[in-house]
Design a protein around this motif. Structure first.
Motif, PDB file in Angstrom:
ATOM      1  N   GLU A  87       0.816  -1.215   0.000  1.00 44.02           N
ATOM      2  CA  GLU A  87       0.000   0.000   0.000  1.00 44.02           C
ATOM      3  C   GLU A  87       0.850   1.266   0.000  1.00 44.02           C
ATOM      4  O   GLU A  87       0.469   2.265  -0.619  1.00 44.02           O
ATOM      5  CB  GLU A  87      -0.971  -0.010   1.180  1.00 44.02           C
ATOM      6  N   HIS A  88       2.000   1.244   0.656  1.00 38.60           N
ATOM      7  CA  HIS A  88       2.853   2.434   0.624  1.00 38.60           C
ATOM      8  C   HIS A  88       3.569   2.580  -0.713  1.00 38.60           C
ATOM      9  O   HIS A  88       3.889   3.712  -1.120  1.00 38.60           O
ATOM     10  CB  HIS A  88       3.829   2.435   1.804  1.00 38.60           C
ATOM     11  N   VAL A  89       3.787   1.499  -1.430  1.00 33.14           N
ATOM     12  CA  VAL A  89       4.269   1.607  -2.808  1.00 33.14           C
ATOM     13  C   VAL A  89       3.243   2.372  -3.640  1.00 33.14           C
ATOM     14  O   VAL A  89       3.584   3.291  -4.401  1.00 33.14           O
ATOM     15  CB  VAL A  89       4.543   0.216  -3.414  1.00 33.14           C
ATOM     16  N   LEU A  95       2.447  10.073  -4.998  1.00 31.74           N
ATOM     17  CA  LEU A  95       3.322  11.217  -4.739  1.00 31.74           C
ATOM     18  C   LEU A  95       4.119  11.562  -5.994  1.00 31.74           C
ATOM     19  O   LEU A  95       4.301  12.747  -6.327  1.00 31.74           O
ATOM     20  CB  LEU A  95       4.287  10.914  -3.588  1.00 31.74           C
ATOM     21  N   GLU A  96       4.614  10.537  -6.677  1.00 32.19           N
ATOM     22  CA  GLU A  96       5.370  10.746  -7.911  1.00 32.19           C
ATOM     23  C   GLU A  96       4.502  11.454  -8.943  1.00 32.19           C
ATOM     24  O   GLU A  96       4.967  12.371  -9.647  1.00 32.19           O
ATOM     25  CB  GLU A  96       5.841   9.388  -8.449  1.00 32.19           C
ATOM     26  N   ARG A 101       9.727  13.486  -6.085  1.00 30.74           N
ATOM     27  CA  ARG A 101      10.691  12.488  -6.549  1.00 30.74           C
ATOM     28  C   ARG A 101      10.728  11.289  -5.597  1.00 30.74           C
ATOM     29  O   ARG A 101      11.772  10.914  -5.058  1.00 30.74           O
ATOM     30  CB  ARG A 101      12.067  13.135  -6.685  1.00 30.74           C
ATOM     31  N   ALA A 102       9.568  10.688  -5.435  1.00 29.98           N
ATOM     32  CA  ALA A 102       9.440   9.566  -4.504  1.00 29.98           C
ATOM     33  C   ALA A 102      10.247   8.359  -4.971  1.00 29.98           C
ATOM     34  O   ALA A 102      10.852   7.665  -4.149  1.00 29.98           O
ATOM     35  CB  ALA A 102       7.970   9.201  -4.332  1.00 29.98           C
ATOM     36  N   GLN A 215      12.254  20.876  -2.161  1.00 27.13           N
ATOM     37  CA  GLN A 215      12.617  21.299  -3.525  1.00 27.13           C
ATOM     38  C   GLN A 215      11.481  21.010  -4.493  1.00 27.13           C
ATOM     39  O   GLN A 215      11.162  21.829  -5.363  1.00 27.13           O
ATOM     40  CB  GLN A 215      13.888  20.571  -3.978  1.00 27.13           C
ATOM     41  N   ASP A 216      10.848  19.862  -4.332  1.00 30.71           N
ATOM     42  CA  ASP A 216       9.801  19.435  -5.261  1.00 30.71           C
ATOM     43  C   ASP A 216       8.559  20.316  -5.195  1.00 30.71           C
ATOM     44  O   ASP A 216       7.798  20.377  -6.165  1.00 30.71           O
ATOM     45  CB  ASP A 216       9.428  17.977  -5.002  1.00 30.71           C
TER      46      ASP A 216
END
Length: 277
Positions: A87-89, A95-96, A101-102, A215-216
């Protein structure tokens, strides 16, 4: 009932949950606050690599576990951690898609764990797992005891953090109990030395992750943004401050994760998650 008895009495139940991150358009899912959202996002990025490491570390000693209850709990621990990883993948993929930049940060995290995997012994891997599980148990306790931390979160994100906190609390004694059984109660100095090393590396790596995520979102050059992020970490809600306040308990010679008995909070949170589903 002492802490070890509580640990063996806990039923560890893998809950096969799936969360609909693809339906969420907002990047700043926690009350629209980019900095509180960023704290949780940074932690999520570390979980897939970390939890795979935890699984490998416990699995290496499955054959040495003589207690049948602990043997069963170790299997349930690995099942829970595998589902958290999955699930965190998916969380991190979202997020990506939001411009973070996950993937790069995941690869950096994975490289750190792979380095540790080749550099240290199996028992040192297990000691590191015990240390990191202490961090996740403290974070889980905060989320379970302070529901206002996620009160203004998007439901999908609130639910994954609540689900994860329930299961981290439920299995918080497993890696420690495996370590105690393998070391026959003689592993204190390795355990505390490893915690000191893990703490330094953890804080250093999280600093790197938060810098990239700032930064992102175009905020890395802003002193105000850095102050707001540090306030979220160390001021209010101060997740890292609260984790570090409870960190020192690990150094007590007779420490056990279930010295802090939060079974009541687990039941309350489980009921809330069921109703929220």
């Amino acid at each position: 009932m002492n802490s070890a008895d509580i640990s063996r009495s806990i039923t560890i139940s893998p809950r096969d949950q799936h969360f609909a991150f693809s339906t969420i358009k907002e990047r700043d899912w926690l009350g629209g606050d980019p900095f509180r959202s960023l704290v949780f996002n940074g932690l999520s990025i570390t979980f897939p690599a970390g939890e795979r490491f935890f699984i490998r570390s416990v699995k290496a000693f499955r054959g040495d576990i003589r207690n049948e209850t602990l043997q069963s709990q170790a299997g349930a621990f690995m099942a829970q951690e595998a589902m958290h990883t999955r699930e965190h993948v998916r969380y991190n993929q979202r997020l990506e898609e939001h411009g973070c930049r996950a993937s790069m940060l995941h690869e950096e995290t994975e490289a750190r764990f792979e380095w540790a995997q080749t550099r240290y012994s199996d028992i040192e891997h297990l000691a590191a797992t015990c240390a990191l599980e202490h961090f996740t148990a403290i974070l889980a306790e905060e989320l379970l005891s302070k529901p206002d931390l996620l009160a203004d979160a998007r439901r999908e994100y609130r639910d994954i953090w609540l689900w994860h906190a329930i299961e981290e609390s439920e299995h918080k004694g497993v890696a420690f109990d495996v370590y105690q059984e393998v070391m026959q109660g003689k592993g204190y100095w390795l355990r505390v030395r490893t915690m000191l090393i893990v703490t330094v590396l953890f804080l250093q790596h999280m600093g790197r992750i938060f810098t990239v995520l700032l930064q992102d979102i175009g905020q890395n050059r802003s002193m105000s943004a850095r102050l707001r992020l540090n306030w979220a970490l160390w001021g209010k809600p101060g997740l890292f401050r609260k984790v570090m306040l409870n960190w020192a308990a690990y150094f007590k010679p007779g420490f056990h994760p279930w010295d802090h008995d939060n079974r009541t909070k687990l039941k309350e949170a489980e009921q809330f998650l069921v109703y929220a589903a």
